[in-house]
Design an enzyme around this catalytic site. Structure first.
Site: not given
Length: 402
Positions: A62, A115, A187, A212
């Site tokens: 982690r 978005y 973004d 993406k």
């Protein structure tokens, strides 16, 4: 990630071109075998050389994992930032970043076209936490300036925007944000680092949905953040340190196999983006001529309201197109259903062509808000198939229904 001098080795790829960095940054051949592809370190924990004696800073995956480190170093090199961070999804990246930067009582300026999942995060997760926002048309610098308050800590930007392909002037908005003591977050998912470099234009932080274009093959979900060197918050906190702390403390990290898949995708980003752009330009030309199409939204068009800005800050104009059709929502949804080569599906940026109806799919969560999208809008994620086949499929669907 634990402090360790081995993890902060100097970047020997900084002077290389984009494709060379994509293939080599963070990806030295494996020292034990010579493998040219970074291994998938599918491991949760690491043997320590005595208590606190960490090998290259690794103790628990982690906190840090070598495969994830390779991806983080690569995306930082591609975006020209100080450090990259990889997450389990784009929204996990955004949520971690916002928790790191903001406190209850803070304020954010968000775009009027974005978005749907991002706006849902602001509107339904951050508002109950005590972080307020105002919506501004990011293509209008003065609209953003007017939305800023004394408590504004972040100006949030998508460019191109999702789904209407609006364009924000990153340099101008950076000046506005910095004058107010706020950070500019961009973004960069639609453009990818190949087409646009927000940090070089004045932005402070870049985010991506790695699902993406970064991944590029519709086989992985992930998110990325890149921070600018020497960046501090309005509270005089080191931004990179805060994001790193929250990445570990919140734990929504990219798994090693997911990190490996995104890293593999980045290797071919440049060649894929060129083909996405080539195909998109040809499809835009077709759509403009079709009698059933009432509007085409693409920053490469001279008629686009911010075409000049896009031409200045982007290498090319991308593989995303939105268009509107005669007959309204009913015809738009039927066109989406009638294509054969274009796959009806959410997401974007993969090698295959995708078609969707934003109002009922990716942006259904913003219905009834200031971000509601036109009901006659169709969004295309242009793939890298033979463009004549893509155009023929769109033609038969449009001819049949418009």
């Amino acid at each position: 990630m634990p402090d360790d001098p081995d993890l902060a080795a100097p970047d020997t790829t900084a002077a290389l071109g984009f494709s060379s960095r994509a293939i080599h940054a963070g990806q030295e051949p494996d020292p034990s075998t010579g493998a040219v592809v970074p291994p998938i370190y599918q491991v949760s924990t690491y043997k320590q050389d005595g208590i606190g004696g960490l090998r290259r800073g690794y103790e628990y995956s982690r906190s840090a994992n070598p495969t994830r480190t390779a991806l983080e170093e690569c995306i930082a090199a591609l975006e020209g930032g100080e450090r990259g961070f990889a997450f389990a999804s784009g929204l996990a990246a955004q949520d971690t970043l916002l928790r790191a930067l903001l406190r209850p009582g803070d304020h954010v300026v968000v775009p009027s076209d974005a978005y749907g999942g991002t706006y849902r995060l602001f509107n339904q997760v951050l508002v109950p936490w005590g972080v307020e926002h105002d919506i501004a048309a990011i293509a209008d610098v003065e609209s953003v300036r007017a939305a800023i308050r004394p408590e504004t800590k972040v100006v949030w930007v998508e460019t191109p925007t999702n789904p209407l392909l609006g364009i924000a002037d990153i340099s101008a908005l950076a000046e506005v944000a910095h004058e107010a003591g706020a950070l500019l977050v961009v973004d960069n998912t639609f453009a990818s680092p190949y087409l646009q470099q927000p940090l070089a234009l004045g932005a402070d932080i870049v985010t991506h949905s790695a699902t993406k274009y970064a991944g590029g093959h519709s086989d992985v979900v992930g998110g990325l953040i890149v921070t600018k060197a020497g960046l501090r918050t309005a509270r005089d906190e080191d931004v990179t340190e805060r994001v790193g702390f929250h990445q570990n403390a919140m734990g929504a990290v990219a798994g090693p196999f997911d990190a490996w898949l995104v890293l593999r995708g980045l290797k071919t980003l440049a060649v894929r983006m060129e083909r996405h752009c080539d195909n998109a330009e040809a499809i835009v030309e077709f759509l403009q001529r079709h009698p059933g199409v009432t509007a085409v939204h693409y920053p490469g068009l001279p008629s686009h309201p911010n075409h000049d800005v896009a031409a200045r800050q982007m290498a090319r104009f991308g593989g995303m197109i939105s268009f509107q059709v005669k007959g309204g929502e009913d015809v738009a949804t039927k066109v989406c259903a009638e294509t054969e080569l274009w796959t009806l599906g959410e997401s974007l940026g993969g090698v295959e062509a995708l078609i969707e109806h934003p109002g009922r799919m990716t942006h259904a969560s913003v219905a009834g808000t200031a971000l509601e999208v036109p009901s006659d809008l169709i969004r295309l994620s242009v793939g890298i198939e033979d463009v004549d086949d893509l155009i023929a499929d769109l033609r038969q669907a449009l001819d049949r229904l418009t």
